[in-house]
Design an enzyme around this catalytic site. Structure first.
Site, PDB file in Angstrom:
ATOM      1  N   GLN A 189       0.837  -1.195   0.000  1.00  0.00           N
ATOM      2  CA  GLN A 189       0.000   0.000   0.000  1.00  0.00           C
ATOM      3  C   GLN A 189       0.876   1.250   0.000  1.00  0.00           C
ATOM      4  O   GLN A 189       0.384   2.354  -0.195  1.00  0.00           O
ATOM      5  CB  GLN A 189      -0.886   0.038   1.254  1.00  0.00           C
ATOM      6  CG  GLN A 189      -1.831  -1.116   1.386  1.00  0.00           C
ATOM      7  CD  GLN A 189      -2.569  -1.087   2.715  1.00  0.00           C
ATOM      8  OE1 GLN A 189      -3.437  -0.263   2.949  1.00  0.00           O
ATOM      9  NE2 GLN A 189      -2.209  -1.985   3.603  1.00  0.00           N
TER      10      GLN A 189
ATOM     11  N   HIS B 182      -1.101   1.707  -4.513  1.00  0.00           N
ATOM     12  CA  HIS B 182      -1.540   3.098  -4.431  1.00  0.00           C
ATOM     13  C   HIS B 182      -0.610   4.074  -5.129  1.00  0.00           C
ATOM     14  O   HIS B 182      -0.674   5.263  -4.862  1.00  0.00           O
ATOM     15  CB  HIS B 182      -1.708   3.496  -2.946  1.00  0.00           C
ATOM     16  CG  HIS B 182      -2.748   2.678  -2.253  1.00  0.00           C
ATOM     17  ND1 HIS B 182      -2.720   2.428  -0.895  1.00  0.00           N
ATOM     18  CD2 HIS B 182      -3.840   2.013  -2.724  1.00  0.00           C
ATOM     19  CE1 HIS B 182      -3.753   1.677  -0.569  1.00  0.00           C
ATOM     20  NE2 HIS B 182      -4.455   1.405  -1.663  1.00  0.00           N
TER      21      HIS B 182
ATOM     22  N   CYS C  66      -0.716  14.431 -15.424  1.00  0.00           N
ATOM     23  CA  CYS C  66      -1.698  15.505 -15.659  1.00  0.00           C
ATOM     24  C   CYS C  66      -2.976  15.141 -14.910  1.00  0.00           C
ATOM     25  O   CYS C  66      -3.458  14.005 -15.011  1.00  0.00           O
ATOM     26  CB  CYS C  66      -1.978  15.632 -17.170  1.00  0.00           C
ATOM     27  SG  CYS C  66      -3.428  16.660 -17.541  1.00  0.00           S
TER      28      CYS C  66
ATOM     29  N   ASN D 286       2.709  -7.270  13.320  1.00  0.00           N
ATOM     30  CA  ASN D 286       2.342  -5.901  13.690  1.00  0.00           C
ATOM     31  C   ASN D 286       2.586  -5.746  15.193  1.00  0.00           C
ATOM     32  O   ASN D 286       2.186  -6.633  15.947  1.00  0.00           O
ATOM     33  CB  ASN D 286       0.851  -5.681  13.362  1.00  0.00           C
ATOM     34  CG  ASN D 286       0.455  -4.217  13.391  1.00  0.00           C
ATOM     35  OD1 ASN D 286       0.965  -3.444  14.202  1.00  0.00           O
ATOM     36  ND2 ASN D 286      -0.438  -3.826  12.499  1.00  0.00           N
TER      37      ASN D 286
END
Ligand code: BV8
Length: 258
Positions: free
Chosen positions: A104, A122, A130, A222
Site C-alpha cells: 500500500q 496506491h 496531468c 504488527n
C-alpha cells in the site's frame, strides 16, 4: 511460550511455501523514519487529516496545499533508506521459490531494497501526471522537463491543466494493471504474510481474507493487534524490522542455508 510456538509455526509454513505473497502497509517503513499514515502529522501538517488531503476534491479545492504536502512527503522519502524489514523480504526471495510484494506504500522502498516483484497498489511518490490525463491514462509528466516549485502545483505542458502526484486517492479506483497483478498474487499464494498495516483501507484490507478463502495461511506481523488479527492464522507481535529478520534467520537454519 505461545509466542515461540507461533513463531516456529510461521517458519514451518514459510519453509513449505512455494508462492509467498507479502502484503505491506505503512508500518514496514516506520523503521526507515517514515511516519505511518495514521500517525499525527508534524509541523504545518499537524492541522490536517491525511484522509482529507489525499482526495481529488481536496486537490481541486486547493491544488497548491495538496501539492506542497506531497512535496514535503517526497522530500522525506527521498532521504529515507530501506530498513532491515525491507531487506529481510528481499532475502526471502532466496528461500521461497516465488515471492511477490503487494504494498500500500507509495515510498518505493521495497524496490529500492531490491525486491524483484512488487505491486504498488496506491502508486508512487515522485511520479507525476496531468490531473486530466489529457494525453491518455496516465499522462505522466517528467518534472525535470517543466518549471516547478515546492509550493505551487505546476501546469501540464500539454493542456495547461494541473499536474498531480501519480498516487491513488481516496475515492479513486486502483489501476486495472495493479488489480490484475494483485489478483494473480493473491490467487497463487499458499502463504500470505501481512506486515505493518492497520487493515482499514479498502480494497487492500480485504486481500488477506481473500487469500485465506483461497486456502492460503495468513501470518500477521504488527506491534499492535490490527483489524486483520481476527482472520490471521498466526499473529506475530513486534516491529517488522525485528520480526522479519528473525523469521529469515530461522528459515535459513530450517532449510539448511544458514
Ligand atoms: C477504491 C495513497 C473503488 C495516497 C492511499 C469498500 C470498498 C471499496 C472502497 C471503500 C470501501 N470502504 C471504503 C472505501 C473507500 C476508501 C477507503 O478504504 N476508506 C477507508 C478510510 C475506510 N477506499 C478507496 O477510496 C480506494 N478506492 O476503493 O476505489 C471505488 C471508488 C469510488 C467509489 C467506490 C469504490 C482507494 C484507497 C487508496 C487511498 N490512498 N495512499 C497517499 O499516500 O497520499 S491509502 C494510505 O492509507 C496508504 O497508502 C495506506 O494504504 C493507508 C494507510 O494504511 P496503513 O498502510 O495500514 O497505515 P496505517 O497508518 O493505517 O497503519 C500502520 C500500521 O503499522 C499500524 O497497524 C501500526 O500498528 C503498524 N506499525 C507501526 N509500527 C510498525 C508497524 N508495523 C510493523 N512494524 C513497525 N515498526
Amino acid at each position: 511460550m505461545v509466542l515461540r510456538d507461533e513463531f516456529h509455526r510461521a517458519v514451518e509454513h514459510l519453509a513449505r511455501a512455494s508462492y509467498l505473497t507479502v502484503l505491506t502497509g505503512a508500518g514496514v517503513s516506520k523503521e526507515s523514519g517514515i511516519p505511518t499514515f495514521r500517525e499525527a502529522q508534524t509541523g504545518l501538517w499537524a492541522q490536517y487529516d491525511p484522509q482529507e488531503l489525499a482526495t481529488p476534491d481536496a486537490f481541486r479545492r486547493n491544488p497548491d496545499l495538496v501539492w506542497a504536502w506531497y512535496m514535503a512527503r517526497w522530500n522525506r522519502v527521498a532521504g529515507a533508506q530501506p530498513n532491515p524489514g525491507h531487506r529481510a523480504l528481499v532475502d526471502l526471495e532466496k528461500l521461497v521459490p516465488m515471492v511477490t510484494i503487494v504494498t500500500q506504500n507509495v515510498d518505493g522502498l521495497h524496490i529500492r531494497a531490491g525486491s524483484r516483484y512488487v505491486v504498488e497498489l496506491h502508486g508512487r511518490l515522485g511520479r507525476f501526471k496531468c490531473f486530466d490525463n489529457c494525453q491518455g491514462d496516465p499522462t505522466l509528466i517528467d518534472l525535470e522537463k517543466i518549471p516547478y516549485g515546492r509550493e505551487r502545483a505546476p501546469n501540464c505542458p500539454y493542456c495547461d491543466g494541473k499536474v498531480r502526484p501519480d498516487v491513488v486517492w481516496f475515492g479513486e479506483i486502483l489501476p486495472a494493471s495493479v488489480l490484475q497483478g494483485t489478483i494473480s498474487a493473491i490467487s497463487q499464494c499458499d502463504v500470505a504474510l501481512v506486515v505493518g498495516t492497520s487493515g482499514i483501507v479498502q480494497p487492500a484490507a480485504s486481500l488477506p481474507a481473500e487469500a485465506k478463502r483461497r486456502g492460503a495461511t495468513v501470518i500477521d506481523v504488527n506491534p499492535a493487534p490490527d483489524e486483520l488479527v481476527a482472520i490471521a492464522d498466526i499473529y506475530l507481535p513486534g516491529p517488522s524490522g525485528e520480526v522479519l529478520p528473525a523469521l529469515v534467520e530461522q528459515l535459513k537454519n530450517r532449510v539448511g542455508r544458514g
